[in-house]
Design a protein around this motif. Structure first.
Motif, PDB file in Angstrom:
ATOM      1  N   VAL A 123       0.907  -1.116  -0.090  1.00 35.07           N
ATOM      2  CA  VAL A 123       0.091  -0.277   0.066  1.00 35.07           C
ATOM      3  C   VAL A 123       0.875   1.018  -0.051  1.00 35.07           C
ATOM      4  O   VAL A 123       0.528   2.122  -0.742  1.00 35.07           O
ATOM      5  N   LEU A 124       1.861   1.235   0.736  1.00 36.52           N
ATOM      6  CA  LEU A 124       2.998   2.276   0.552  1.00 36.52           C
ATOM      7  C   LEU A 124       3.411   2.500  -0.686  1.00 36.52           C
ATOM      8  O   LEU A 124       3.640   3.637  -0.893  1.00 36.52           O
ATOM      9  N   LEU A 125       3.881   1.428  -1.304  1.00 33.37           N
ATOM     10  CA  LEU A 125       4.400   1.641  -2.887  1.00 33.37           C
ATOM     11  C   LEU A 125       3.234   2.198  -3.611  1.00 33.37           C
ATOM     12  O   LEU A 125       3.370   3.091  -4.336  1.00 33.37           O
ATOM     13  N   ALA A 126       1.898   1.502  -3.322  1.00 29.39           N
ATOM     14  CA  ALA A 126       0.959   2.121  -4.230  1.00 29.39           C
ATOM     15  C   ALA A 126       0.703   3.774  -4.024  1.00 29.39           C
ATOM     16  O   ALA A 126       0.404   4.512  -4.904  1.00 29.39           O
ATOM     17  N   VAL A 257       6.614   5.806   5.368  1.00 28.81           N
ATOM     18  CA  VAL A 257       7.565   4.795   4.798  1.00 28.81           C
ATOM     19  C   VAL A 257       8.529   4.651   6.081  1.00 28.81           C
ATOM     20  O   VAL A 257       9.029   3.578   6.178  1.00 28.81           O
ATOM     21  N   LEU A 258       9.220   5.757   6.484  1.00 27.39           N
ATOM     22  CA  LEU A 258      10.219   5.388   7.572  1.00 27.39           C
ATOM     23  C   LEU A 258       9.817   4.751   8.629  1.00 27.39           C
ATOM     24  O   LEU A 258      10.417   4.037   9.123  1.00 27.39           O
ATOM     25  N   VAL A 259       8.604   5.293   9.274  1.00 26.39           N
ATOM     26  CA  VAL A 259       8.133   4.550  10.455  1.00 26.39           C
ATOM     27  C   VAL A 259       7.779   3.204  10.212  1.00 26.39           C
ATOM     28  O   VAL A 259       7.912   2.485  11.215  1.00 26.39           O
ATOM     29  N   PHE A 260       7.488   2.708   9.102  1.00 28.11           N
ATOM     30  CA  PHE A 260       7.501   1.392   8.701  1.00 28.11           C
ATOM     31  C   PHE A 260       8.444   0.503   8.497  1.00 28.11           C
ATOM     32  O   PHE A 260       9.026  -0.547   9.023  1.00 28.11           O
ATOM     33  N   PRO A 263      12.415  -0.022  11.366  1.00 31.32           N
ATOM     34  CA  PRO A 263      12.115  -1.351  12.208  1.00 31.32           C
ATOM     35  C   PRO A 263      11.986  -2.482  11.665  1.00 31.32           C
ATOM     36  O   PRO A 263      12.346  -3.319  12.032  1.00 31.32           O
ATOM     37  N   MET A 264      11.163  -2.605  10.447  1.00 30.76           N
ATOM     38  CA  MET A 264      11.010  -3.804   9.948  1.00 30.76           C
ATOM     39  C   MET A 264      12.307  -4.516   9.414  1.00 30.76           C
ATOM     40  O   MET A 264      12.860  -5.342   9.490  1.00 30.76           O
ATOM     41  N   ILE A 265      13.118  -3.538   8.561  1.00 29.26           N
ATOM     42  CA  ILE A 265      14.348  -4.048   8.224  1.00 29.26           C
ATOM     43  C   ILE A 265      15.111  -4.168   9.307  1.00 29.26           C
ATOM     44  O   ILE A 265      15.945  -5.437   9.345  1.00 29.26           O
ATOM     45  N   GLY A 266      15.170  -3.708  10.481  1.00 33.20           N
ATOM     46  CA  GLY A 266      16.077  -3.833  11.588  1.00 33.20           C
ATOM     47  C   GLY A 266      15.740  -5.323  12.297  1.00 33.20           C
ATOM     48  O   GLY A 266      16.551  -6.008  12.412  1.00 33.20           O
ATOM     49  N   LEU A 267      14.296  -5.479  12.268  1.00 30.59           N
ATOM     50  CA  LEU A 267      14.081  -6.876  12.829  1.00 30.59           C
ATOM     51  C   LEU A 267      14.234  -7.947  12.212  1.00 30.59           C
ATOM     52  O   LEU A 267      14.849  -9.054  12.583  1.00 30.59           O
ATOM     53  N   ALA A 295      -0.109   3.251  15.273  1.00 28.20           N
ATOM     54  CA  ALA A 295      -0.444   4.320  16.223  1.00 28.20           C
ATOM     55  C   ALA A 295       0.086   5.675  15.579  1.00 28.20           C
ATOM     56  O   ALA A 295      -0.729   6.673  15.714  1.00 28.20           O
ATOM     57  N   LEU A 296       1.038   5.614  14.842  1.00 29.48           N
ATOM     58  CA  LEU A 296       1.586   6.995  14.339  1.00 29.48           C
ATOM     59  C   LEU A 296       1.020   7.415  13.070  1.00 29.48           C
ATOM     60  O   LEU A 296       0.787   8.731  12.804  1.00 29.48           O
ATOM     61  N   ASN A 297       0.528   6.467  12.164  1.00 28.05           N
ATOM     62  CA  ASN A 297       0.186   6.815  10.987  1.00 28.05           C
ATOM     63  C   ASN A 297      -1.108   7.805  10.971  1.00 28.05           C
ATOM     64  O   ASN A 297      -1.100   8.723  10.077  1.00 28.05           O
TER      65      ASN A 297
END
Length: 324
Positions: A123-126, A257-260, A263-267, A295-297
């Motif tokens: 969805v972020l890509l779209a 994008v940054l918020v998602f 942390p996803m790449i880090g995890l 929560a942030l979006n």
């Protein structure tokens, strides 16, 4: 529910499979779980109320019935799903020390968490594609991204997530498990379950990596490419005011994008390569990845989107007027 300190096992010849796993909270801070649950409750409440408000505002405001806000609705629904997937087990552990989760229930939770994560990435890509069309071809924006086109994109996103991740639960069920049954988090995560197996997990590792790179990895690359094209288009605009106005429409999306992705790449890196990373770091990154974005979006879009903010204020004024 009772707190289980032992996990029963099912035995079938040489094949061992636990009937349940034991979830972990925040390592070293177990005594503070009731207090730690307070900020978690606040984040979950913000995610649930915020995304519901976003959906309500877009639904009730005809001027927001355009591609950008259709995609924002998809993001809000996905964030609601992510919050609801982890809320029962996380708060159950913090409030009541319920650590036990059935094997099949764990696989189901894991499947939906990963599907919703992949959907959010898509969805972020779209949304990045929508911003590129809106800035590069403003007069043709609605003609290119019609309601039917947006609906087809949404269906394709859901199908891609469901189909690509469908083998994962079956790949985990075929494994033999032994020894530890403690998960690293208060929810089920594919690498976490996989690492508890005492069988050969090369297929799981390979398939998981391929799917991650071909979906979320490609999404991130195309988002970056979209913004390179957006910047090229913006630079060609004649006045500084036009440049700033065009870029301002992207600020909310860039924050999401940054918020998602960070942390996803880090995890993902921690689970695959961070064997010596302290458990506390692993846990905090996991919670940041699954709880902070939902929560942030809505907060980000409510603050940065003038149309959302104005529609929200109008709705509040109508409610206050009806109360009087």
């Amino acid at each position: 529910m009772e707190h289980d300190s032992h996990t029963p096992w099912e035995f079938n010849g040489s094949f061992y499979q636990p009937s349940a796993f034991l979830m972990m909270g925040i390592p070293g801070l177990e005594a503070l779980h009731p207090w730690i649950s307070i900020p978690f409750c606040a984040l979950y409440l913000t995610a649930l109320l915020g995304n519901c408000v976003i959906l309500f505002i877009i639904r009730r405001t005809p001027s927001l019935h355009e591609p950008m806000y259709y995609f924002l609705s998809m993001l809000a629904v996905t964030d609601l799903g992510l919050a609801l997937c982890t809320l029962p087990t996380t708060l159950g552990l913090f409030w009541f020390d319920v650590r036990r989760i059935g094997f099949d229930a764990c696989l189901a939770q894991m499947y939906f968490i990963h599907i919703l994560s992949f959907i959010e990435s898509s969805v972020l890509l779209a949304m990045a594609f929508d911003r590129f069309i809106a800035i590069s071809h403003p007069l043709r924006h609605r003609a290119i991204l019609t309601k039917s086109t947006v609906l087809k994109i949404g269906l394709a996103i859901v199908l891609r997530g469901m189909v690509s991740l469908l083998p994962i639960p079956f790949l985990l069920k075929r494994l033999t498990y032994c020894g530890k049954t403690e998960l690293s988090h208060s929810f089920c995560f594919h690498p976490d379950i996989m690492n508890l197996a005492c069988a050969d997990i090369k297929v799981n590792v390979f398939y998981g990596m391929i799917i991650l790179l071909s979906t979320v990895g490609m999404d991130f690359i195309f988002i970056v490419l979209s913004y390179i094209l957006i910047i090229r288009t913006v630079v060609s605009l004649t006045t500084k005011e036009e440049c700033l106005k065009a870029l301002n429409t992207c600020v909310s999306h860039i924050c999401a994008v940054l918020v998602f992705f960070i942390p996803m790449i880090g995890l993902s890196m921690i689970h695959r390569f961070g064997k010596n990373v302290p458990p506390l770091v692993n846990t905090l990154v996991a919670y940041t990845y699954l709880i902070i974005p939902p929560a942030l979006n809505p907060v980000i879009y409510s603050i940065k989107s003038t149309h959302i903010r104005e529609a929200l204020l109008r709705a509040l004024c109508r409610k206050r007027g009806s109360d009087w």
